[in-house]
Scaffold this active site. Structure first.
Site, PDB file in Angstrom:
ATOM      1  N   ARG A  66      14.419 -34.320  12.253  1.00  0.00           N
ATOM      2  CA  ARG A  66      14.973 -33.687  13.246  1.00  0.00           C
ATOM      3  C   ARG A  66      13.734 -33.361  14.285  1.00  0.00           C
ATOM      4  NH1 ARG A  66      18.512 -28.562  11.726  1.00  0.00           N
ATOM      5  NH2 ARG A  66      16.754 -27.477  12.281  1.00  0.00           N
ATOM      6  N   ASP A 202       7.539 -39.084 -10.309  1.00  0.00           N
ATOM      7  CA  ASP A 202       6.964 -38.260 -11.002  1.00  0.00           C
ATOM      8  C   ASP A 202       5.261 -38.856 -11.007  1.00  0.00           C
ATOM      9  OD1 ASP A 202       5.057 -36.906 -12.796  1.00  0.00           O
ATOM     10  OD2 ASP A 202       6.944 -36.755 -14.370  1.00  0.00           O
ATOM     11  N   HIS A 203       4.622 -38.200  -9.883  1.00  0.00           N
ATOM     12  CA  HIS A 203       3.285 -38.892  -9.658  1.00  0.00           C
ATOM     13  C   HIS A 203       2.267 -38.649 -10.495  1.00  0.00           C
ATOM     14  CE1 HIS A 203       2.714 -34.686  -8.529  1.00  0.00           C
ATOM     15  NE2 HIS A 203       1.415 -34.913  -9.011  1.00  0.00           N
ATOM     16  N   LYS A 207      -0.532 -42.085 -11.980  1.00  0.00           N
ATOM     17  CA  LYS A 207      -2.236 -41.893 -12.169  1.00  0.00           C
ATOM     18  C   LYS A 207      -2.624 -42.716 -13.207  1.00  0.00           C
ATOM     19  CE  LYS A 207      -2.737 -37.145 -11.170  1.00  0.00           C
ATOM     20  NZ  LYS A 207      -3.300 -37.082  -9.903  1.00  0.00           N
ATOM     21  N   GLU A 241      -3.537 -24.962 -12.880  1.00  0.00           N
ATOM     22  CA  GLU A 241      -3.873 -24.877 -11.437  1.00  0.00           C
ATOM     23  C   GLU A 241      -4.574 -23.695 -11.109  1.00  0.00           C
ATOM     24  OE1 GLU A 241      -0.452 -26.937  -8.842  1.00  0.00           O
ATOM     25  OE2 GLU A 241       0.605 -25.684 -10.491  1.00  0.00           O
ATOM     26  N   ASP A 260       9.317 -26.312 -13.245  1.00  0.00           N
ATOM     27  CA  ASP A 260       8.482 -27.079 -12.398  1.00  0.00           C
ATOM     28  C   ASP A 260       7.777 -28.098 -12.817  1.00  0.00           C
ATOM     29  OD1 ASP A 260       7.460 -27.605  -9.657  1.00  0.00           O
ATOM     30  OD2 ASP A 260       5.727 -26.462  -9.807  1.00  0.00           O
ATOM     31  N   HIS A 265       6.473 -33.356 -15.784  1.00  0.00           N
ATOM     32  CA  HIS A 265       5.167 -33.994 -16.195  1.00  0.00           C
ATOM     33  C   HIS A 265       4.764 -33.837 -17.883  1.00  0.00           C
ATOM     34  CE1 HIS A 265       4.805 -34.038 -12.036  1.00  0.00           C
ATOM     35  NE2 HIS A 265       4.558 -32.597 -11.698  1.00  0.00           N
ATOM     36  N   LYS A 363      -0.312 -21.194 -12.944  1.00  0.00           N
ATOM     37  CA  LYS A 363      -0.877 -20.974 -11.779  1.00  0.00           C
ATOM     38  C   LYS A 363      -1.879 -19.910 -11.877  1.00  0.00           C
ATOM     39  CE  LYS A 363       2.486 -22.968  -8.776  1.00  0.00           C
ATOM     40  NZ  LYS A 363       1.699 -24.325  -8.363  1.00  0.00           N
TER      41      LYS A 363
END
Lengths: 511, 356
Positions: A66, A202-203, A207, A241, A260, A265, A363
């Site tokens: 947009r 799923d990045h 890897k 993380e 998440d 993962h 996290k």
């Protein structure tokens, strides 16, 4: 998709391994092209692929968002993103090749006129760039828009090409927030695209280190004989993380770390670590084995003692004072969203019976690290005195997924000197040391695979649904009982997590 | 970290390597191969630079063999080994580099110096940046290696050299003039992926003294089984490939050395980036696979004599003539990107000592 029925290309020879796999004529349409992911990962990855000569001549990139942009404005945005984030050096001629195929379609998702424009853009590209009617639609948008977008694609005849052409959908996590919503989502997408043409990113699976798990296990002889309950004591899979939720409050609150991270993962890493050898390295064979092991995963009976959730409190993280989760902007001060989650899983098969798999993520933990640690049993008998081996821990094989990709093996060694004293030492294989300085980004590999139609590195919908099936009881239990325990930012999670392992006579590795 | 060793032996060099590694606190050896570069005083700088760059992708122990046989009988009778050990970081790449200067008689016994310095168990690659032995696989150093890299473009008579390479080919041989055409080959192959048609003839247009043109022509002859014509142009490097089909001509045209235009009948014309790569990139590609290159074997073995005589002229590109003229010397290694380096290599050529 190339099949045996295709005519043979005389210039291709299986023995000629220098020639890279180049995607066939095709284009990529990105919805939500103004987003962070698109600018930081997708656009640079497309450029890097082009720079490595892996995109077909005439490859085209279409942005949909947009914004009141012309094609040139879009090209400028891509240009800036590439300049800033691409891995490989900027080359004018590569850019020129790409820029000629860039188009922008302004519009919102329920705007029929915009999709009509998208359709004519796609048709124009087939003519002017020779994209051959092959398009991948990358839905880099929140899942709530998926139904609208795929329905629009179908309504405007974009979701299926003519015979011999392909149309693929690429979607990003989250794939739902529980089993029911995941099924619903899959149904919506599958109504429009065939399941084999839907690529879930799923990045992690893109890897190099994750792909190397399979190489490590199945290309070697020295690890596989130990890879079972006779030698392995337990397995720890960690994804930590150091950052907080940043600006993702809206997305994160109510979802939490288990949904998440663990659902996708960590369960994928578990599947790759624990699965049996696939019959071949093809998508179908891989999915069969992954699904088989996921189906054998069992939750502990007592969820209260074998799962832990936490929430970071204010504290010092790496020398900086950081706020607690409940003080983050946009978070309800009563929120029970987990920012740390740990679960114990068992795998009911002959190879793994009795070997717990501990999964944890969080996290604002000590540092950013993802690793799989296979911890071996102690030697059944030691000829050395107990004082000699006091400092000897358990042998371990650690696959470091990120950062500092590599493999570490920990074992005991004699300390030099006259006494027989044995202490843990590590043997290290570092990717950066043995291979390329900068290995391809996960997204490069995954985008190329989408264009090639190679589904090896993409979780299939059965895996996604099975993963929710595993996680749902945990989430339900958490919703019913108690609240997440607070842990100071910058530490390795709540005390309950340590207690959870201590109960089994084990302890977490400090990654 | 640099260590100079004068009048030394291989075992002293080994000790120096171990000590240096220990001193830098990283005793783990992550190097994947040994790269032996055989060169002379004048050319070693460029070669080492390229090898160092490539070692960022393939951490390796680089042994640079600089032969200084000497001119006077007295120099020739002498035998001395000087070494310079460079470790990690900086411009030296990601591994270890040892510069070996072989004086006098020792110059013809490089084998004895190199053998003890090879990494245990790891593959060995030998690269002759300029003059390679007539039979690389028969050479004592070449025999140590899984992979022998030569560069026909750097020789006096590239086309004759190619003929020689085809006679002495052994599994593991490869030539940088072959590496240079990988991007061309992959674009042509992908063009035919998209267009399934019978090809009745082909034409490769390129600079003179550029063996890549011949190799590409031979590869096309071998794969397509059609006559392939060579056309001489002013370059740079290869400028065009044309494949004749029933519907017209598939043409990949790169007039200015970076952006090519691909024309396929029935499809829109498109641009393809085909830049000329640096020697470092070529070496990095070579090191990626260490198994015998059958495609190269088939192409080079076809033999230059099977190609039709080159046709002069090509399509006129007046504005290019001057640029082509200035880089037309025999030291212009065809496709190599010479940005910023040309001055250096030219001056080092003058200062070189003949290795034999």
């Amino acid at each position: 998709m190339s099949s045996a029925a295709d005519p043979v290309n005389p210039l291709r020879d299986p023995q000629d391994r220098r020639l890279p796999r180049i995607a066939g004529p095709s284009g990529l349409v990105i919805f939500g092209v103004t987003g962070d992911l698109s600018r930081k990962k997708l656009m640079p990855a497309v450029y890097d692929l082009a720079n490595r000569g892996l995109l077909p001549p005439g490859f085209s990139l279409v942005g949909f968002a947009r914004r009141d942009w012309e094609h040139e404005d879009f090209a400028q945005v891509v240009h800036d993103a590439v300049r800033e984030h691409a891995r490989t050096p900027f080359r004018e001629e590569v850019w020129q090749q790409l820029a000629e195929g860039m188009r922008f379609v302004p519009g919102v998702f329920d705007d029929d006129a915009a999709f009509q424009r998208l359709r004519s853009t796609v048709e124009e590209l087939d003519k002017s760039r020779g994209t051959g009617g092959n398009f991948a639609f990358y839905l880099s948008v929140p899942p709530k828009f998926f139904p609208t977008v795929v329905a629009q694609l179908k309504r405007h005849g974009l979701s299926s090409g003519e015979t011999g052409q392909w149309r693929r959908a690429v979607i990003e996590k989250p794939f739902g927030h529980d089993l029911a919503s995941a099924r619903e989502l899959n149904q919506v997408v599958h109504e429009v695209f065939r399941p084999s043409e839907v690529f879930r990113i799923d990045h992690y699976l893109g890897k190099e280190t994750v792909q190397n798990i399979l190489a490590l296990r199945f290309a070697n002889t020295m690890f596989e004989p130990l890879w079972n309950r006779s030698y392995v004591d337990h397995v720890q899979i960690t994804m930590a993380e150091d950052i907080g939720i940043g600006g993702r409050a809206g997305y994160y609150d109510g979802i939490g770390s288990a949904r998440d991270v663990i659902q996708n993962h960590l369960l994928q890493l578990l599947a790759l670590t624990a699965m049996e050898e696939p019959a071949s390295f093809h998508a179908k064979a891989l999915v069969t084995e992954k699904l088989k092991v996921l189906n054998a995963v069992r939750l502990p009976a007592d969820l209260a003692t074998h799962t832990v959730r936490g929430q970071y409190a204010a504290g010092w993280q790496g020398g900086r004072k950081v706020p607690g989760y409940l003080d983050e902007e946009g978070i309800d001060s009563e929120s029970t969203t987990d920012t740390f989650a740990a679960v114990k899983l068992e795998i009911d098969n002959r190879r793994w019976a009795g070997v717990p798999f501990y999964l944890r993520t969080g996290k604002r933990l000590g540092r950013r690290v993802t690793e799989i640690a296979v911890v071996f049993q102690r030697a059944p008998h030691s000829p050395f005195g107990t004082t000699d081996t006091q400092e000897l821990g358990q042998n371990a094989l650690v696959i470091r997924v990120q950062p500092d990709e590599g493999v570490t093996i920990r074992f005991g060694s004699k300390v030099p000197g006259t006494q027989m004293e044995i202490r843990d030492v590590t043997m290290d294989f570092a990717y950066g040391e043995s291979f390329t300085e900068s290995s391809p980004e996960a997204y490069e590999r995954l985008i190329l695979d989408v264009l090639l139609g190679d589904a090896n590195l993409f979780p299939r919908h059965q895996e996604v649904e099975r993963s929710w099936e595993i996680l749902d009881p945990v989430e339900e239990h958490w919703a019913r009982y108690g609240r997440p325990e607070q842990y100071p930012a910058g530490t390795w999670g709540p005390r309950a997590a340590d207690e959870m392992l201590a109960r089994d006579g084990r302890s977490w590795r400090r990654p | 970290m640099n260590i100079d060793l004068t009048d030394t032996t291989s075992s002293q060099i080994n000790t120096a390597l171990v000590n240096a590694r220990r001193a830098s606190g990283s005793p783990a050896v992550g190097m994947v191969l040994t790269l032996v570069v055989v060169t002379d005083e004048g050319n070693h700088y460029d070669a080492l630079k390229a090898a160092g760059e490539a070692s960022k992708e393939h951490p390796s122990r680089i042994l640079v063999v600089v032969r200084r046989p000497g001119r006077s009988p007295r120099d020739r009778a002498l035998a001395r080994l000087d070494a310079e050990v460079r470790l990690g970081g900086g411009g030296a790449g990601a591994g270890e580099t040892v510069l070996l200067r072989l004086h006098g008689e020792l110059a013809s016994h490089a084998y004895s110096v190199v053998l003890p310095l090879l990494l245990p168990d790891a593959p060995v690659v030998v690269w002759w940046p300029e003059d390679a032995p007539e039979n690389p696989a028969g050479d004592l150093l070449g025999k140590l290696a899984q992979r022998r890299i030569t560069d026909a473009a750097a020789t006096e008579d590239p086309v004759r050299t190619l003929a020689l390479r085809s006679e002495t080919y052994a599994p593991g041989d490869t030539d940088l003039s072959w590496t240079r055409i990988t991007p061309w080959r992959s674009v042509l192959a992908s063009a035919l992926d998209q267009k399934h048609t019978t090809i009745s003839g082909a034409e490769v247009e390129g600079e003179e003294y550029n063996p890549s043109t011949e190799l590409l022509a031979m590869w096309l002859t071998e794969r397509l089984r059609v006559p392939v014509r060579r056309v001489t142009s002013v370059g740079p490097g290869i400028t065009a490939v044309r494949l004749a089909t029933v519907d017209g001509e598939i043409c990949l045209d790169r007039a200015h050395g970076s952006l090519a235009e691909l024309a396929v009948p029935g499809q829109p014309d498109r641009h393809v980036a085909l830049h000329r790569r640096t020697t470092a990139e070529l070496i990095a590609e070579e090191l990626r696979r260490l198994d015998p290159d059958e495609a190269y074997e088939q192409a080079v073995r076809l033999g230059v004599h099977r190609l039709a005589e080159p046709r002069q002229g090509g399509r006129g590109r007046g504005e290019d003539v001057e640029a082509g003229g200035s880089s037309g010397g025999s030291d212009d290694s065809g496709e190599t990107d010479q940005s910023g380096e040309s001055g250096e290599s030219a001056s080092s050529d003058e200062g070189s000592e003949a290795p034999r």
